[in-house]
Design a protein around this motif. Structure first.
Motif, PDB file in Angstrom:
ATOM      1  N   LEU A  60       1.503  16.268   7.197  1.00 20.04           N
ATOM      2  CA  LEU A  60       0.224  16.952   7.319  1.00 20.04           C
ATOM      3  C   LEU A  60      -0.701  16.651   6.146  1.00 20.04           C
ATOM      4  CD1 LEU A  60       1.245  20.502   8.553  1.00 20.04           C
ATOM      5  CD2 LEU A  60       0.097  18.732   9.856  1.00 20.04           C
ATOM      6  N   ALA A  61      -0.142  16.575   4.953  1.00 18.87           N
ATOM      7  CA  ALA A  61      -0.970  16.493   3.749  1.00 18.87           C
ATOM      8  C   ALA A  61      -1.309  15.072   3.317  1.00 18.87           C
ATOM      9  CB  ALA A  61      -0.268  17.216   2.595  1.00 18.87           C
ATOM     10  N   VAL A  62      -0.479  14.105   3.623  1.00 18.95           N
ATOM     11  CA  VAL A  62      -0.632  12.788   3.014  1.00 18.95           C
ATOM     12  C   VAL A  62      -1.472  11.780   3.807  1.00 18.95           C
ATOM     13  CG1 VAL A  62       0.652  10.769   2.212  1.00 18.95           C
ATOM     14  CG2 VAL A  62       1.458  13.045   1.653  1.00 18.95           C
ATOM     15  N   PRO A  63      -1.281  11.585   5.115  1.00 22.32           N
ATOM     16  CA  PRO A  63      -1.986  10.492   5.799  1.00 22.32           C
ATOM     17  C   PRO A  63      -3.506  10.608   5.702  1.00 22.32           C
ATOM     18  CG  PRO A  63      -0.269  11.361   7.205  1.00 22.32           C
ATOM     19  CD  PRO A  63      -0.369  12.275   6.033  1.00 22.32           C
ATOM     20  N   PRO A  64      -4.180   9.583   5.208  1.00 20.94           N
ATOM     21  CA  PRO A  64      -5.634   9.676   5.008  1.00 20.94           C
ATOM     22  C   PRO A  64      -6.435   9.618   6.298  1.00 20.94           C
ATOM     23  CG  PRO A  64      -4.858   7.504   4.395  1.00 20.94           C
ATOM     24  CD  PRO A  64      -3.638   8.326   4.718  1.00 20.94           C
TER      25      PRO A  64
END
Length: 174
Positions: A60-64
């Motif tokens: 949830l937090a990492v993929p740009p």
């Protein structure tokens, strides 16, 4: 449209993260109370559940390229549940009993989900996640550099043979 779908998906993933964390916590607490270690009995399954929570949070937090509304929806659910547990715990106790709700009701008033809420809500402030990059390569970009400039009867571009790019190359994400 992708932001709406992402937000609604986040509203679904929030309770999943909450219940999975509570389920793993209740299993590990039961093992600790009986004097067993985390690798005894159902401990490896509970640790796998916690690893699953970590994996979902990382995805949830990492993929740009992911819409920031997905982690924001999950953060709103977790933050809202944490706030309700501190202010009006009797409202959460009325919810139906699901696997993991017992452990989640213990973790919520302790503020265990607040760091997770901060990490997930911080993705809203990353500007690159709000716009969609054009996908694929255009026809002009595909044929650019395929044939030498000399073959078309034009003189070579400046820096064409020196190894320096003739135009600014796009930066690639790491």
């Amino acid at each position: 449209m992708r932001h709406v779908v992402g937000f609604l998906s986040g509203l679904i993933l929030g309770p999943v993260l909450l219940l999975l964390s509570g389920w793993a916590f209740s299993h590990l607490r039961r093992l600790h109370g009986s004097g067993l270690g985390a690798l005894d009995g159902a401990g490896p399954l509970a640790l796998a559940g916690l690893a699953g929570v970590g994996l979902v949070v990382a995805l949830l937090a990492v993929p740009p390229r992911l819409t920031p509304m997905l982690p924001l929806g999950a953060a709103l659910v977790l933050g809202g549940a944490s706030a309700v547990s501190v202010l009006r715990m009797h409202l959460l106790e009325r919810l139906p009993s699901l696997p993991g709700s017992e452990g989640a009701l213990v973790l919520l008033p302790l503020g265990a989900f607040v760091p997770l809420v901060v990490v997930l809500a911080a993705t809203v402030f990353v500007g690159g996640r709000w716009r969609r990059d054009p996908e694929g390569v255009t026809e002009d970009e595909y044929f650019e550099g395929l044939y030498g400039d000399e073959e078309r009867g034009r003189p070579p571009a400046a820096g064409a043979h020196s190894g320096a790019p003739g135009r600014r190359e796009p930066r690639h994400r790491a």
